[in-house]
Design an enzyme around this catalytic site. Sequence first.
Site, mmCIF file in Angstrom:
data_model
loop_
_atom_site.group_PDB
_atom_site.id
_atom_site.type_symbol
_atom_site.label_atom_id
_atom_site.label_comp_id
_atom_site.label_asym_id
_atom_site.label_seq_id
_atom_site.Cartn_x
_atom_site.Cartn_y
_atom_site.Cartn_z
ATOM 1 N N LYS A 25 0.835 -1.204 0.000
ATOM 2 C CA LYS A 25 0.000 0.000 0.000
ATOM 3 C C LYS A 25 0.872 1.258 0.000
ATOM 4 C CE LYS A 25 -2.443 2.839 3.314
ATOM 5 N NZ LYS A 25 -1.498 3.483 4.195
ATOM 6 N N ASN A 26 1.804 1.329 0.952
ATOM 7 C CA ASN A 26 2.521 2.599 1.110
ATOM 8 C C ASN A 26 3.524 2.872 0.005
ATOM 9 O OD1 ASN A 26 0.966 3.301 3.250
ATOM 10 N ND2 ASN A 26 2.450 2.720 4.821
ATOM 11 N N ARG A 96 -3.990 10.290 3.190
ATOM 12 C CA ARG A 96 -2.729 10.953 3.523
ATOM 13 C C ARG A 96 -1.858 11.137 2.277
ATOM 14 N NH1 ARG A 96 -1.545 14.213 7.243
ATOM 15 N NH2 ARG A 96 0.659 14.600 7.278
ATOM 16 N N CYS A 120 -5.451 8.722 8.327
ATOM 17 C CA CYS A 120 -5.823 8.243 9.663
ATOM 18 C C CYS A 120 -5.403 9.244 10.726
ATOM 19 C CB CYS A 120 -5.143 6.900 9.945
ATOM 20 S SG CYS A 120 -5.873 5.525 9.058
ATOM 21 N N ARG A 125 0.176 15.377 12.418
ATOM 22 C CA ARG A 125 0.973 14.946 11.260
ATOM 23 C C ARG A 125 1.331 16.163 10.413
ATOM 24 N NH1 ARG A 125 -1.868 9.488 8.941
ATOM 25 N NH2 ARG A 125 0.202 9.070 8.123
ATOM 26 N N PRO A 126 2.247 17.005 10.909
ATOM 27 C CA PRO A 126 2.602 18.206 10.153
ATOM 28 C C PRO A 126 3.351 17.868 8.858
ATOM 29 C CG PRO A 126 4.038 17.951 12.070
ATOM 30 C CD PRO A 126 3.028 16.849 12.135
ATOM 31 N N ILE A 127 3.448 18.842 7.967
ATOM 32 C CA ILE A 127 4.195 18.603 6.714
ATOM 33 C C ILE A 127 5.313 19.634 6.551
ATOM 34 C CG2 ILE A 127 2.366 17.351 5.479
ATOM 35 C CD1 ILE A 127 1.742 20.002 4.017
ATOM 36 N N ASP A 128 5.796 20.142 7.703
ATOM 37 C CA ASP A 128 6.852 21.162 7.643
ATOM 38 C C ASP A 128 8.110 20.667 6.932
ATOM 39 O OD1 ASP A 128 6.804 19.542 10.105
ATOM 40 O OD2 ASP A 128 8.701 20.530 10.539
ATOM 41 N N GLN A 129 8.443 19.384 7.087
ATOM 42 C CA GLN A 129 9.674 18.880 6.451
ATOM 43 C C GLN A 129 9.505 18.753 4.929
ATOM 44 O OE1 GLN A 129 12.588 18.371 8.426
ATOM 45 N NE2 GLN A 129 11.196 19.444 9.807
ATOM 46 N N ASP A 308 3.457 0.795 12.099
ATOM 47 C CA ASP A 308 2.230 0.249 11.501
ATOM 48 C C ASP A 308 1.905 -1.160 12.020
ATOM 49 O OD1 ASP A 308 2.062 2.569 10.084
ATOM 50 O OD2 ASP A 308 2.819 1.733 8.210
ATOM 51 N N ILE A 330 6.701 7.074 17.193
ATOM 52 C CA ILE A 330 6.574 7.794 15.911
ATOM 53 C C ILE A 330 5.356 8.715 15.906
ATOM 54 C CG2 ILE A 330 6.444 7.562 13.382
ATOM 55 C CD1 ILE A 330 8.956 6.242 14.398
ATOM 56 N N ARG A 400 -9.017 0.487 3.637
ATOM 57 C CA ARG A 400 -8.064 1.423 3.029
ATOM 58 C C ARG A 400 -6.717 0.778 2.787
ATOM 59 N NH1 ARG A 400 -8.566 7.151 5.891
ATOM 60 N NH2 ARG A 400 -6.957 7.509 4.337
HETATM 61 N N1 EPU Z 1 6.603 14.566 10.749
HETATM 62 C C1 EPU Z 1 6.793 15.897 11.020
HETATM 63 N N2 EPU Z 1 6.901 16.765 9.957
HETATM 64 C C2 EPU Z 1 6.827 16.347 8.670
HETATM 65 C C3 EPU Z 1 6.627 14.985 8.403
HETATM 66 C C4 EPU Z 1 6.514 14.115 9.472
HETATM 67 O O1 EPU Z 1 6.881 16.320 12.177
HETATM 68 O O2 EPU Z 1 6.923 17.190 7.765
HETATM 69 C C5 EPU Z 1 6.523 13.617 11.868
HETATM 70 C C6 EPU Z 1 5.162 12.938 11.967
HETATM 71 O O3 EPU Z 1 4.250 13.714 12.680
HETATM 72 C C7 EPU Z 1 5.528 11.646 12.653
HETATM 73 C C8 EPU Z 1 6.936 11.340 12.129
HETATM 74 O O4 EPU Z 1 7.429 12.562 11.627
HETATM 75 O O5 EPU Z 1 5.589 11.862 14.026
HETATM 76 C C9 EPU Z 1 7.010 10.307 11.027
HETATM 77 O O6 EPU Z 1 6.086 10.634 9.987
HETATM 78 P P1 EPU Z 1 6.302 10.152 8.491
HETATM 79 O O7 EPU Z 1 6.419 11.356 7.639
HETATM 80 O O8 EPU Z 1 7.388 9.128 8.439
HETATM 81 O O9 EPU Z 1 4.931 9.433 8.221
HETATM 82 P P2 EPU Z 1 3.894 9.666 7.053
HETATM 83 O O10 EPU Z 1 4.591 9.946 5.775
HETATM 84 O O11 EPU Z 1 2.842 10.617 7.516
HETATM 85 C C10 EPU Z 1 3.891 7.149 6.328
HETATM 86 C C11 EPU Z 1 2.850 6.102 6.115
HETATM 87 C C12 EPU Z 1 2.282 5.671 7.457
HETATM 88 C C13 EPU Z 1 3.411 5.152 8.334
HETATM 89 C C14 EPU Z 1 4.509 6.202 8.451
HETATM 90 C C15 EPU Z 1 5.734 5.714 9.221
HETATM 91 C C16 EPU Z 1 1.882 6.592 3.967
HETATM 92 C C17 EPU Z 1 0.773 7.171 3.186
HETATM 93 N N3 EPU Z 1 1.792 6.658 5.278
HETATM 94 O O12 EPU Z 1 3.236 8.234 6.975
HETATM 95 O O13 EPU Z 1 1.380 4.620 7.190
HETATM 96 O O14 EPU Z 1 2.899 4.872 9.610
HETATM 97 O O15 EPU Z 1 4.941 6.615 7.140
HETATM 98 O O16 EPU Z 1 6.252 4.574 8.628
HETATM 99 O O17 EPU Z 1 2.832 6.066 3.404
HETATM 100 C C18 EPU Z 1 -0.442 3.213 7.631
HETATM 101 O O18 EPU Z 1 -0.116 2.564 6.641
HETATM 102 O O19 EPU Z 1 -1.322 2.818 8.452
HETATM 103 C C19 EPU Z 1 0.228 4.476 7.902
HETATM 104 C C20 EPU Z 1 -0.229 5.349 8.774
#
Ligand code: EPU
Length: 421
Positions: A25-26, A96, A120, A125-129, A308, A330, A400
């Site tokens: 999926k991811n 997401r 979810c 879940r910020p996107i600042d990075q 996960d 995480i 999903r």
């Molecule tokens: N984070 C920030 N700023 C950012 C991005 C992330 O602070 O700009 C923080 C998040 O809040 C979190 C940590 O960094 O605390 C890790 O987040 P990451 O960006 O790795 O996660 P994601 O991209 O939001 C993806 C998967 C998730 C999986 C995580 C970790 C997708 C669509 N989602 O999420 O999958 O848990 O990586 O491996 O690929 C799931 O499949 O159930 C799921 C939630």
Amino acid sequence: MPDKEKLVITGGNPLSGDVRVSGGKNTSVAVVPAALLCDEPCTIENLPDINDVAALADILRKLGASVTYEPGRFMTIDAQYVKDSHVGYRDAQKLRASYYFMGALLGRGGKFNIAYPGGCEIGSRPIDQHIKAFKALGAAVDEKGGDVAAEAKELVSGNIFFDIVTVGATINAMLAAVKAKGTTMIYNAAKEPHIVDVANFLNSMGAKIKGAGTDNIRIRGVPYLRGCTYTVIPDQIETGTFMIAGAATYGDVTIRGCIPQHMEALSAKLLEIGVRVTNSDDAIRVRSGGVHRSVNVKTQAYPGFPTDLQQPITALLTTAQGVSTVTETIFNNRFKHLDDLRRMGANIRCMGRAALIEGVPRLLGSPTTAADLRGGAALIVAGLMAHGITEIYEPEFIDRGYEHIEEKLRSLGADIKREST
Ligand code: EPU
């Protein structure tokens, strides 16, 4: 309005037999938007037949791409004539992974305007990075009214140093940089198998990405990406969920078509619990080894224990002898399933980001509600373990991320059905 559904599980059957894992999926939810970067038609195979993939196909069509999608088989995407770069609130909120259109559209045409992503609710879940990466590549980014807009006259290479390890931002940085002029470096990159898979997809179209799967990724920008046919890797988390379900029911399950190396953290933990795990080239067999022992689990970025799988393994640990500790590092709100596990008789206390689970002799079936995807998977595992009937409301969360979950579990001997409520 369509009927609501629920899953109904009569627990207690040890799972047994073979099950084939679906495409990841991811990785799929990143590879599909990444096809926007391709200057010719491309075909992606082994996509799982799940709602998130269908939602991405819809968004691609709205952007102007021509998409042929045979669920569970392949998707052919011709994005040559895409002019639009806007993804609205309703579409972005569906999942997401809508954030991958940011990197893909920026890398393709130097701009995007996209509403904040949904997904979810497992914590903030910020996107600042992600935004930091886009800026490092020369884009001006503006956030207002719930939308993120970015524009670059010309994308240039940059040095991107992530403050934290993030899967989404690492992939978005690769997507945005793949056609940028010069050589981009990503430092402190995430190393999950799907990072490598997305890089392999882009490289098979002619991108020049090195180091995916390590802390540092180097991307030499190329002006053109050619068409390709690409097969996504098997789902690491679906594999793990079946491993846990097999172990939790004291069964004997072989998961076929998986990549055992991706499962090392879970396999090691299952062995510690007392489960027998045997690997072959592309299969893992999980068998009961007697009494389950308590363990400590701490989620970490790959190759650590995946967040996960944290929720599914808490279900297994509810009946392990002794006190287990599960620490979620995480996401800050990924324990919503614990109330339902308690309702089923589990003895769990929460202390901040840790759950202390004291093993009980057995769980009892009960009505429950899935609050998120992997929390829903945990309730399935619990329902399979429990004595009596468990109902799981709102199974659409589970749909999903898991392809044909009831059919696959039934083939292993589970008593599980879907009913209208
Ligand atoms: N984070 C920030 N700023 C950012 C991005 C992330 O602070 O700009 C923080 C998040 O809040 C979190 C940590 O960094 O605390 C890790 O987040 P990451 O960006 O790795 O996660 P994601 O991209 O939001 C993806 C998967 C998730 C999986 C995580 C970790 C997708 C669509 N989602 O999420 O999958 O848990 O990586 O491996 O690929 C799931 O499949 O159930 C799921 C939630």
